[in-house]
Design a protein around this motif. Structure first.
Motif, PDB file in Angstrom:
ATOM      1  N   GLN A 147      68.354   4.437  74.396  1.00 28.55           N
ATOM      2  CA  GLN A 147      67.525   3.383  74.986  1.00 28.55           C
ATOM      3  C   GLN A 147      68.373   2.292  75.618  1.00 28.55           C
ATOM      4  OE1 GLN A 147      64.974   2.023  71.854  1.00 28.55           O
ATOM      5  NE2 GLN A 147      63.727   3.921  71.779  1.00 28.55           N
ATOM      6  N   THR A 186      71.267   7.442  67.589  1.00 28.70           N
ATOM      7  CA  THR A 186      71.423   8.013  68.935  1.00 28.70           C
ATOM      8  C   THR A 186      70.275   7.592  69.845  1.00 28.70           C
ATOM      9  OG1 THR A 186      72.533   9.909  67.931  1.00 28.70           O
ATOM     10  CG2 THR A 186      71.777  10.168  70.188  1.00 28.70           C
ATOM     11  N   GLU A 187      69.064   7.566  69.312  1.00 29.05           N
ATOM     12  CA  GLU A 187      67.937   7.128  70.139  1.00 29.05           C
ATOM     13  C   GLU A 187      68.081   5.676  70.557  1.00 29.05           C
ATOM     14  OE1 GLU A 187      64.503   7.912  67.819  1.00 29.05           O
ATOM     15  OE2 GLU A 187      64.466  10.087  68.243  1.00 29.05           O
ATOM     16  N   GLU A 188      68.591   4.861  69.628  1.00 28.39           N
ATOM     17  CA  GLU A 188      68.821   3.452  70.001  1.00 28.39           C
ATOM     18  C   GLU A 188      69.866   3.344  71.106  1.00 28.39           C
ATOM     19  OE1 GLU A 188      69.851   1.461  66.461  1.00 28.39           O
ATOM     20  OE2 GLU A 188      67.829   1.530  65.569  1.00 28.39           O
TER      21      GLU A 188
END
Length: 367
Positions: A97, A92-94
Motif C-alpha cells: 500500500q 507485506t500488504e502494508e
C-alpha cells in the motif's frame, strides 16, 4: 469375573445338592467334578486370552496416545508458522500500500512537471536539428563534408574553427607561393601517388603471404628435422648397444646438437651396480677398441657407401674380443651387401671363407 461368580454358584449348588441327597451316587459326583474342572480350565484359557488382548489393546492405546501427542506438537508448530506468515503477509500488504501511494505520487509528479519539460526539450531539439540540417546544406555548397573530414574535421568552438580557417588560408597561400602548379595538378599528383602506394601495398601483401608460406614450410621442416634427429640419436644408441651386447657390455650415446658434442658411456659387466665409465680412456685397450668398433658399426648401419675399409681395428684386443669382433664385422658386412676391406696383422684363420668372403694373406716382410 462373571465366570468366577458362575463357578462359585455352581459350587454352592453342588454343596446344597450334596447336603440334600447324601445318598447320591459317587460316580455321578466324580463325573460332575471332572466336567466342572474341564469347564474351569476352558474358562481360565479364555480368561488368559482376554488378558493378552487387554495387554495388546493397552499397548496400542499408549501408542495412539503418543502419536496423538506428536500430532498435537507438529500442529502447534505449523500453527505458529502460519501465524508468522500471516504477520509477514500483513506487513507485506502494508508495504504494498505504501509503494502504491508512492507510485501514484511520482506518477502525478511525472505527469504534471516532467512530461511538459520533456515535450518542450523535444520541440527545442527538433528546431535545432532542423537548423543544423539547413546549415549543413548551406555549408555543403561551399565545401563538402568529405573535404572537411580530410582536413581534420570541424570539432570545437566557433573561435577555434575561425582560427583553424585562418591557419588553413595561410597554409594555402604559402603553398600557392611555393608551387606554381594549380590545385588540379596537385590533385593529379596526389592521385598518382595514391595509386602507387596502393600498388606497393598489394605487392607487400603478396610478399607477406609468400613469406608466411615459407615460414610455415620452414617450421614444418624444422619439426621434422628435430624428430628425425631424435630418432637417429635413438637408432645410434640402439645399434651401439646391440653390438656391445654380444660381449655382455651395455652403453649409451648422448648427442647434443646445439653444443655439437657426442659422448659415449660404457658399463662393463664386472663393474659395481650403477658404476658407469663415461670416457673410453678409462677402459682397457681391448675394451676401448671393441667399444670404438661397436660405435663405428652403429654409424655404418646408419649411412650408405659402396666401399668401406677398416685398418688394424683389433690391434689391442685379446683373442676372445678379436674373435667376437671378426664375427661381428663379417656378419655385418654380409648383411649390408656393400664391399668391405679389413686389414689386420693378426691371424684370421678363424674367419671362414664363403661366397662373399675372401681372404688374402701377404707375404711376410724380409728381415
Amino acid at each position: 469375573m462373571s465366570k468366577q461368580l458362575k463357578l462359585r454358584d455352581m459350587k454352592n449348588a453342588f454343596v446344597a445338592e450334596t447336603d440334600a441327597e447324601p445318598t447320591s451316587n459317587i460316580e455321578e459326583l466324580s463325573q460332575q467334578i471332572l466336567q466342572v474342572q474341564d469347564d474351569t480350565q476352558r474358562k481360565e484359557l479364555l480368561l488368559e486370552k482376554a488378558r493378552v488382548k487387554l495387554t495388546l489393546t493397552e499397548e496400542k492405546v499408549s501408542g495412539l496416545k503418543k502419536s496423538f501427542e506428536d500430532l498435537c506438537d507438529s500442529a502447534k508448530g505449523e500453527i505458529d508458522a502460519i501465524d508468522g506468515m500471516e504477520n509477514e503477509l500483513l506487513a507485506t500488504e502494508e508495504e504494498l500500500q505504501s509503494a502504491e501511494s508512492e507510485r501514484a505520487h511520482y506518477e502525478g509528479v511525472m505527469h504534471n512537471k516532467v512530461l511538459p519539460d520533456i515535450k518542450v526539450a523535444e520541440a527545442h531539439y527538433m528546431e535545432l536539428q532542423h537548423n543544423r540540417e539547413e546549415n549543413v546544406r548551406k555549408a555543403s555548397i561551399i565545401c563538402t563534408e568529405s573535404e572537411v573530414e580530410a582536413l581534420g574535421g570541424c570539432g570545437g568552438t566557433v573561435e577555434q574553427l575561425t582560427a583553424k580557417i585562418e591557419r588553413l588560408k595561410q597554409n594555402l597561400q604559402h603553398e600557392s607561393q611555393r608551387y606554381a602548379e594549380s590545385i588540379d595538378d596537385l590533385r593529379d599528383v596526389y592521385a598518382k601517388k595514391e595509386r602507387r602506394i596502393l600498388k606497393e601495398k598489394q605487392t607487400y601483401a603478396s610478399f607477406r603471404e609468400k613469406l608466411n608460406a615459407c615460414q610455415k614450410a620452414l617450421d614444418l621442416r624444422w619439426s621434422k628435422f628435430q624428430r628425425n634427429a631424435s630418432l637417429l640419436k635413438r637408432q645410434l644408441t640402439w645399434g651401439f648397444n646391440g653390438h656391445l651386447r654380444k660381449k655382455g657390455i651395455s652403453g649409451h650415446i648422448k648427442v647434443d646438437y646445439e653444443e655439437k658434442v657426442l659422448s659415449v658411456e660404457v658399463k662393463m659387466p664386472q663393474d659395481a651396480p650403477g658404476n658407469t665409465v663415461r670416457d673410453t680412456r678409462g677402459l682397457s685397450g681391448g675394451e676401448r677398441s671393441f667399444s670404438t668398433l661397436c660405435f663405428a658399426l652403429a654409424l655404418h648401419d646408419m649411412t650408405e657407401a659402396p666401399f668401406r675399409a677398416m685398418d688394424e681395428f683389433d690391434v689391442f684386443m685379446d683373442a676372445v674380443s678379436r674373435k667376437i669382433s671378426l664375427d661381428t664385422l663379417v656378419d655385418f658386412a654380409v648383411a649390408q651387401g656393400s664391399q668391405w676391406i679389413f686389414i689386420t696383422p693378426h691371424d684370421i684363420s678363424m674367419v671362414k671363407p664363403g661366397d662373399r668372403v675372401r681372404k688374402q694373406q701377404m707375404v711376410a716382410p724380409r728381415s
